[in-house]
Design a protein around this motif. Sequence first.
Motif, mmCIF file in Angstrom:
data_model
loop_
_atom_site.group_PDB
_atom_site.id
_atom_site.type_symbol
_atom_site.label_atom_id
_atom_site.label_comp_id
_atom_site.label_asym_id
_atom_site.label_seq_id
_atom_site.Cartn_x
_atom_site.Cartn_y
_atom_site.Cartn_z
ATOM 1 N N ILE A 120 6.480 -1.651 9.186
ATOM 2 C CA ILE A 120 6.622 -2.792 8.270
ATOM 3 C C ILE A 120 5.288 -3.405 7.855
ATOM 4 N N LEU A 121 4.438 -3.738 8.828
ATOM 5 C CA LEU A 121 3.266 -4.576 8.542
ATOM 6 C C LEU A 121 2.295 -3.970 7.529
ATOM 7 N N PRO A 122 1.883 -2.683 7.656
ATOM 8 C CA PRO A 122 0.963 -2.149 6.636
ATOM 9 C C PRO A 122 1.595 -2.080 5.253
ATOM 10 N N CYS A 123 2.917 -1.867 5.192
ATOM 11 C CA CYS A 123 3.600 -1.830 3.896
ATOM 12 C C CYS A 123 3.591 -3.205 3.234
ATOM 13 N N LEU A 124 3.854 -4.251 4.021
ATOM 14 C CA LEU A 124 3.814 -5.602 3.462
ATOM 15 C C LEU A 124 2.407 -5.959 2.985
ATOM 16 N N ASN A 125 1.397 -5.587 3.775
ATOM 17 C CA ASN A 125 0.007 -5.848 3.370
ATOM 18 C C ASN A 125 -0.286 -5.204 2.018
ATOM 19 N N SER A 126 0.078 -3.914 1.887
ATOM 20 C CA SER A 126 -0.206 -3.181 0.648
ATOM 21 C C SER A 126 0.612 -3.715 -0.514
ATOM 22 N N MET A 127 1.877 -4.076 -0.271
ATOM 23 C CA MET A 127 2.721 -4.649 -1.322
ATOM 24 C C MET A 127 2.106 -5.923 -1.891
ATOM 25 N N ILE A 128 1.729 -6.812 -0.993
ATOM 26 C CA ILE A 128 1.232 -8.126 -1.409
ATOM 27 C C ILE A 128 -0.105 -7.996 -2.133
ATOM 28 N N VAL A 129 -0.980 -7.140 -1.618
ATOM 29 C CA VAL A 129 -2.283 -6.932 -2.263
ATOM 30 C C VAL A 129 -2.125 -6.194 -3.588
#
Length: 462
Positions: A321-330
Amino acid sequence: MAQNAKNLIGLTGIPLVMVLGNSMLIPVLPTMKAKMDLTSLQTSLLITAFSIAAGIVIPFAGYLSDRFGRKIVIILSLVVYGAGGLLAGLAALWWDNPYSIIMVGRVLQGIGAAGTAPIAMALAGDLFNGASESRALGLMETSNGLGKVLSPIFGSLLALISWYMVFLAFPIICGVVLLLFLFLTKEKKQEKQPIPVKQYLHSIGLVFKQHGKWLIPAFFIGSICLFTLFGVLFYLSDLLEEKYKIDGVIKGGFLAIPLLVMSIAAYVTGLIIKKKLGLMRWFVIVGMFLLSASYVLASFVKGVYPLIGILVIGSAGTGLILPCLNSMIVGAVQKAERGMITSLYSGVRFIGVAIGPPIFTWLLDISRTVMFWSIAGLSFVFGVLAIFLLKPKQAQQQTQAGGEQDQKAAENKGWRQVSELLGIEPATPDEKSKEAAVEKYGFDPDELLKRILSGQKEKEKN
């Protein structure tokens, strides 16, 4: 040594410092509880005080770094971080009832933590470009992951000397990182004026007006991941020591297992997802359902070893989850808006860390089954919400498609202009067909037909 290499060495220690703030304390919390005669709630507040302070201050630290420079904010933050640890350690050493002073020290540490990793990430974006920026951020993320895995073991080793050594280690660690950063990392001069506070807040409002439908669930999901992670680690640390009499480095090793699995899963996920927003979305959904399933299964397990094995499933889900959320938001927010949005996201995640231990303590007082089923239900609900709401691709789809078409048309136009200048205009499909006919028949039948028809037209006119 090249300046880029020096910048990178100076930056990589900063995310490590931020991670140590909570993870290093987790294995020592039961000892602190016994030595200071604390309740479970008071013990959990040692994590909460740090995280609440960091979560509140992070957005302000981001704004201050835009106005006064990133380097000065990071330097002052490391000083405050180390001073908070020193205050807590000396209070434990000199006072008979040091809890209140330690809490003040933890708040100071949280304030200091707010200006470390998030600002260091922004500074990396200022100092590096393109592939070098990706490598720099990747190395900093590796430092963060390494800190997550090693911090419980390191905290357990320090506790072998004395329980308060975990606090006294912070000024030493912060001092070393500060010296490396101070002498190796050089900040570029700011070229643009920082925006006023009113405009800054207005910009945040506009971003949430445009992207809020999926940004708000994304923020909550990131917060839930860390809420459950630190809540479970807090519960597991107490369980290992109180019920199974496992302490010291062995306990630190057990606590490091879920964190290691999470870090590996996050690293592999980062390699796979690249910039595929659709894939990221499904990874988040699958990760939330893995979290939910692991906590449901954990409610039926009695032994500590099977429990750790099942919790590893949830850790893998968090790693998805966490790296995907980081990339989505950026990736889905404009570059000018990324600093403020990532700062807010970091703040919300810290709030999740803050409320994890006390809420887990409260739920555990009701029953172990209630604790696991509550967080399983929460994870499941947000997994379902992610299916319907987490769609950043929709906000970008038309822009991306239009951008790709414009880019392709520009490339074709550019190549044709270059060819014309060089006298090698590329052949059109008609020209290629004509060349093939001449090569086969010795003449072009289409051209002959055109001439015959044009001749007939001329005769009719005459």
